[in-house]
Design a protein around this motif. Structure first.
Motif, PDB file in Angstrom:
ATOM      1  N   ALA B 201       0.843  -1.191   0.000  1.00  0.00           N
ATOM      2  CA  ALA B 201       0.000   0.000   0.000  1.00  0.00           C
ATOM      3  C   ALA B 201       0.880   1.244   0.000  1.00  0.00           C
ATOM      4  O   ALA B 201       0.559   2.242  -0.642  1.00  0.00           O
ATOM      5  CB  ALA B 201      -0.926  -0.009   1.202  1.00  0.00           C
ATOM      6  N   GLY B 202       2.021   1.194   0.688  1.00  0.00           N
ATOM      7  CA  GLY B 202       2.942   2.322   0.716  1.00  0.00           C
ATOM      8  C   GLY B 202       3.483   2.611  -0.677  1.00  0.00           C
ATOM      9  O   GLY B 202       3.606   3.766  -1.083  1.00  0.00           O
ATOM     10  N   PHE B 203       3.781   1.547  -1.443  1.00  0.00           N
ATOM     11  CA  PHE B 203       4.294   1.725  -2.805  1.00  0.00           C
ATOM     12  C   PHE B 203       3.261   2.378  -3.716  1.00  0.00           C
ATOM     13  O   PHE B 203       3.609   2.961  -4.731  1.00  0.00           O
ATOM     14  CB  PHE B 203       4.694   0.370  -3.400  1.00  0.00           C
ATOM     15  CG  PHE B 203       6.079  -0.040  -3.003  1.00  0.00           C
ATOM     16  CD1 PHE B 203       7.178   0.731  -3.407  1.00  0.00           C
ATOM     17  CD2 PHE B 203       6.305  -1.166  -2.232  1.00  0.00           C
ATOM     18  CE1 PHE B 203       8.456   0.355  -3.053  1.00  0.00           C
ATOM     19  CE2 PHE B 203       7.579  -1.543  -1.875  1.00  0.00           C
ATOM     20  CZ  PHE B 203       8.673  -0.782  -2.281  1.00  0.00           C
ATOM     21  N   ALA B 204       1.990   2.258  -3.367  1.00  0.00           N
ATOM     22  CA  ALA B 204       0.942   2.809  -4.208  1.00  0.00           C
ATOM     23  C   ALA B 204       1.033   4.324  -4.305  1.00  0.00           C
ATOM     24  O   ALA B 204       0.427   4.944  -5.172  1.00  0.00           O
ATOM     25  CB  ALA B 204      -0.430   2.406  -3.684  1.00  0.00           C
ATOM     26  N   ALA B 207       2.991   6.916  -8.569  1.00  0.00           N
ATOM     27  CA  ALA B 207       1.964   6.724  -9.601  1.00  0.00           C
ATOM     28  C   ALA B 207       2.315   5.584 -10.542  1.00  0.00           C
ATOM     29  O   ALA B 207       1.446   4.828 -10.959  1.00  0.00           O
ATOM     30  CB  ALA B 207       1.785   8.008 -10.398  1.00  0.00           C
ATOM     31  N   VAL B 208       3.616   5.435 -10.868  1.00  0.00           N
ATOM     32  CA  VAL B 208       4.006   4.448 -11.880  1.00  0.00           C
ATOM     33  C   VAL B 208       3.739   3.019 -11.413  1.00  0.00           C
ATOM     34  O   VAL B 208       3.230   2.195 -12.162  1.00  0.00           O
ATOM     35  CB  VAL B 208       5.509   4.604 -12.242  1.00  0.00           C
ATOM     36  CG1 VAL B 208       5.860   3.675 -13.391  1.00  0.00           C
ATOM     37  CG2 VAL B 208       5.803   6.046 -12.614  1.00  0.00           C
ATOM     38  N   VAL B 209       4.077   2.752 -10.170  1.00  0.00           N
ATOM     39  CA  VAL B 209       3.942   1.371  -9.690  1.00  0.00           C
ATOM     40  C   VAL B 209       2.598   1.103  -9.023  1.00  0.00           C
ATOM     41  O   VAL B 209       2.322  -0.028  -8.634  1.00  0.00           O
ATOM     42  CB  VAL B 209       5.070   0.991  -8.703  1.00  0.00           C
ATOM     43  CG1 VAL B 209       6.357   0.797  -9.441  1.00  0.00           C
ATOM     44  CG2 VAL B 209       5.171   1.999  -7.601  1.00  0.00           C
ATOM     45  N   SER B 210       1.774   2.151  -8.907  1.00  0.00           N
ATOM     46  CA  SER B 210       0.541   1.947  -8.139  1.00  0.00           C
ATOM     47  C   SER B 210      -0.383   0.853  -8.727  1.00  0.00           C
ATOM     48  O   SER B 210      -0.967   0.093  -7.956  1.00  0.00           O
ATOM     49  CB  SER B 210      -0.215   3.264  -7.968  1.00  0.00           C
ATOM     50  OG  SER B 210      -0.573   3.767  -9.215  1.00  0.00           O
ATOM     51  N   PRO B 211      -0.513   0.721 -10.083  1.00  0.00           N
ATOM     52  CA  PRO B 211      -1.366  -0.378 -10.558  1.00  0.00           C
ATOM     53  C   PRO B 211      -0.840  -1.737 -10.097  1.00  0.00           C
ATOM     54  O   PRO B 211      -1.595  -2.585  -9.611  1.00  0.00           O
ATOM     55  CB  PRO B 211      -1.292  -0.260 -12.080  1.00  0.00           C
ATOM     56  CG  PRO B 211      -0.874   1.127 -12.342  1.00  0.00           C
ATOM     57  CD  PRO B 211       0.007   1.497 -11.201  1.00  0.00           C
ATOM     58  N   LEU B 212       0.466  -1.903 -10.223  1.00  0.00           N
ATOM     59  CA  LEU B 212       1.092  -3.155  -9.788  1.00  0.00           C
ATOM     60  C   LEU B 212       0.855  -3.370  -8.300  1.00  0.00           C
ATOM     61  O   LEU B 212       0.561  -4.478  -7.842  1.00  0.00           O
ATOM     62  CB  LEU B 212       2.592  -3.060 -10.077  1.00  0.00           C
ATOM     63  CG  LEU B 212       3.366  -4.384  -9.979  1.00  0.00           C
ATOM     64  CD1 LEU B 212       2.973  -5.292 -11.124  1.00  0.00           C
ATOM     65  CD2 LEU B 212       4.858  -4.121  -9.982  1.00  0.00           C
ATOM     66  N   SER B 213       0.964  -2.265  -7.569  1.00  0.00           N
ATOM     67  CA  SER B 213       0.787  -2.328  -6.128  1.00  0.00           C
ATOM     68  C   SER B 213      -0.630  -2.770  -5.773  1.00  0.00           C
ATOM     69  O   SER B 213      -0.836  -3.607  -4.885  1.00  0.00           O
ATOM     70  CB  SER B 213       1.089  -0.950  -5.554  1.00  0.00           C
ATOM     71  OG  SER B 213       0.629  -0.862  -4.251  1.00  0.00           O
ATOM     72  N   ILE B 217      -1.696  -6.039  -3.776  1.00  0.00           N
ATOM     73  CA  ILE B 217      -2.513  -6.002  -2.556  1.00  0.00           C
ATOM     74  C   ILE B 217      -3.690  -6.959  -2.689  1.00  0.00           C
ATOM     75  O   ILE B 217      -4.011  -7.710  -1.758  1.00  0.00           O
ATOM     76  CB  ILE B 217      -3.019  -4.560  -2.282  1.00  0.00           C
ATOM     77  CG1 ILE B 217      -1.844  -3.676  -1.855  1.00  0.00           C
ATOM     78  CG2 ILE B 217      -4.079  -4.549  -1.195  1.00  0.00           C
ATOM     79  CD1 ILE B 217      -2.205  -2.213  -1.759  1.00  0.00           C
ATOM     80  N   THR B 218      -4.309  -6.953  -3.874  1.00  0.00           N
ATOM     81  CA  THR B 218      -5.444  -7.854  -4.091  1.00  0.00           C
ATOM     82  C   THR B 218      -5.019  -9.305  -3.922  1.00  0.00           C
ATOM     83  O   THR B 218      -5.687 -10.099  -3.241  1.00  0.00           O
ATOM     84  CB  THR B 218      -6.008  -7.645  -5.507  1.00  0.00           C
ATOM     85  OG1 THR B 218      -6.156  -6.255  -5.731  1.00  0.00           O
ATOM     86  CG2 THR B 218      -7.326  -8.353  -5.678  1.00  0.00           C
ATOM     87  N   ALA B 219      -3.883  -9.653  -4.529  1.00  0.00           N
ATOM     88  CA  ALA B 219      -3.389 -11.031  -4.436  1.00  0.00           C
ATOM     89  C   ALA B 219      -3.090 -11.385  -2.989  1.00  0.00           C
ATOM     90  O   ALA B 219      -3.480 -12.453  -2.494  1.00  0.00           O
ATOM     91  CB  ALA B 219      -2.140 -11.190  -5.300  1.00  0.00           C
TER      92      ALA B 219
END
Lengths: 189, 251
Positions: B201-204, B207-213, B217-219
């Protein structure tokens, strides 16, 4: 604002490095190891466990056990009832088959009886007819015999008459008794 | 908070452990023994959830169960069968106790997955007490039921005589390590999972990595749902195994 930021940095550092509490009021690296909160957690945990234990053991578990037992009982009852009904159905089928067989036998008996009756009647009628036929033929034979006898007599009479006449025509004297004897002799011969 | 984070160089601030801080619910002050804290709140919610499931949902006592009653019956049958299968017929009288542990742990674990929730079972104070309760219960039951023959648990009669003292030491150590592993397994699993979710959640914030983040998180959340149930199951079945040792100490 500035002090807040500073504190946040300090906390971040403490978190990152895993350093444990650096002050009584500051958050430690791992709150799990902050022993000052242990008594609080343990107290509320014990309260929670006691409440859950009483709720479960006094109300919930006996109730669920009763429901499960009741359901098991209902299922068992239904199964035995089904077994009963099945047995009744089998019995009914047997009874039906038996009735069918009986009816068939009865029908056969009636047919046989009727046949026998008819046969007897037929035999009686045949016998009666035979008797009638026999009587009729006997009568006819008698009539024929009579006719034959009368015919014979007539032949005799005609022969005697004819013979007498012939003798007279030839100029002889016809003695009636001699002619009769001669004719009889001839007829017999 | 966002402006604050940007004010710091890099802008990435992780507080993965902040979610575990025990704090008073009303005002700030020291956390005393009877202070009403977030621990109190979430334990109370757990109690309410258990009462809702096990009492309110079963209040109809339907022979044909409603959905809630089905879940309650499922939980009952699950734990009952576990106790009966693992601890044996005479373990059944400990069923309410084990059911209490299971219901508390499983409810607290799942409630911990509610966003913003406080996970009571991620604290060693809680899991440690649970494990120690099991440890003392098992030990006392063992000695009450079997007296000193309970110590035969440590004396492996089937091993060669020369090995037995060594095995006895190992057995004793493993016996006393049980509450430690029992509690750290549960608390550690939950703490690690929740902390990892927070780190992602911190990585979110970038902006660039937020989708991956978000995907991560979902996984992790899916995995945590699994862990929440499995850890409650493991804790309960180990309790049954220890109880079996106390009831039938011979190897």
């Amino acid at each position: 604002m500035a002090t807040e930021t500073h504190e946040a940095v300090g906390e971040g550092l403490a978190d990152a490095t895993g350093v444990a509490a650096h002050g009584a009021d500051a958050a430690p690296g791992m709150p799990q190891l902050d022993f000052s909160t242990f008594s609080n957690q343990i107290f509320w945990l014990m309260v929670t466990l006691v409440v859950i234990y009483f709720v479960l053991s006094r109300i919930a578990l006996p109730r669920i056990a009763a429901v499960l037992a009741e359901r098991q009982g209902a299922i068992t009852n239904d199964l035995t009832a089904a077994e009963d009904l099945k047995r009744q159905a089998v019995e009914a089928e047997d009874a039906y088959n038996k009735a069918l067989a009986d009816a068939r036998a009865e029908a056969q008996k009636i047919v046989a009886e009727a046949k026998e009756e008819i046969q007897a009647e037929l035999d009686a009628q045949i016998a009666k007819a035979d008797a009638e036929i026999a009587a009729k033929s006997a009568e006819s034979e008698k009539a024929i015999a009579e006719i034959r006898a009368t015919a014979m007599e007539n032949v005799e009479v005609v022969a005697k008459d004819t013979a007498g006449e012939i003798v007279r025509a030839l100029g002889g004297k016809a003695d009636a008794s001699t002619v009769d004897a001669a004719v009889n002799n001839r007829i017999k011969g | 908070m966002a402006t604050e984070a940007q004010g710091e160089e890099g802008g990435l601030v992780f507080h993965p452990m902040d979610q575990f801080i025990v704090k008073p619910l009303f005002g700030d002050g020291a956390v005393g023994m009877f202070t009403i804290t977030n621990v109190t709140l979430w334990m109370a919610i757990a109690v309410l959830a258990i009462v809702g499931l096990m009492v309110l949902a079963t209040s109809r006592r339907g022979v044909i169960p409603s959905r809630g009653q089905s879940i309650a019956e499922l939980a009952y049958g699950f734990v009952y069968k576990m106790v009966e299968d693992v601890a044996g017929k005479d373990g059944v009288k400990f069923f309410p106790y084990i059911m209490t542990l299971f219901m508390f742990i499983v409810t607290a674990n799942f409630l911990g997955l509610v966003p913003m929730a406080f996970t009571t079972t991620s604290h060693f104070a809680v899991t440690g007490v649970l494990a120690l309760l099991v440890f003392f219960t098992v030990t006392i039951v063992g000695f009450v039921k079997h007296g000193t023959t309970f110590l035969g648990l440590f004396w492996v009669a089937s091993a060669p005589l020369a090995l037995r003292p060594v095995l006895a030491i190992i057995e004793v150590i493993s016996y006393f390590v049980r509450p430690v592993s029992h509690s750290i397994r549960l608390g550690g699993n939950l703490m690690a999972g929740h902390a990892v979710v927070k780190v992602f959640a911190g990585f979110a914030a970038i902006a660039v990595v937020s989708p991956l983040s978000v995907v991560a998180i979902t996984a992790m959340y899916g995995l945590e749902l699994l862990v929440a149930f499995i850890q409650a199951y493991v804790f309960t079945i180990l309790t049954c195994v220890y109880l079996k040792d106390a009831l039938h100490p011979s190897h």
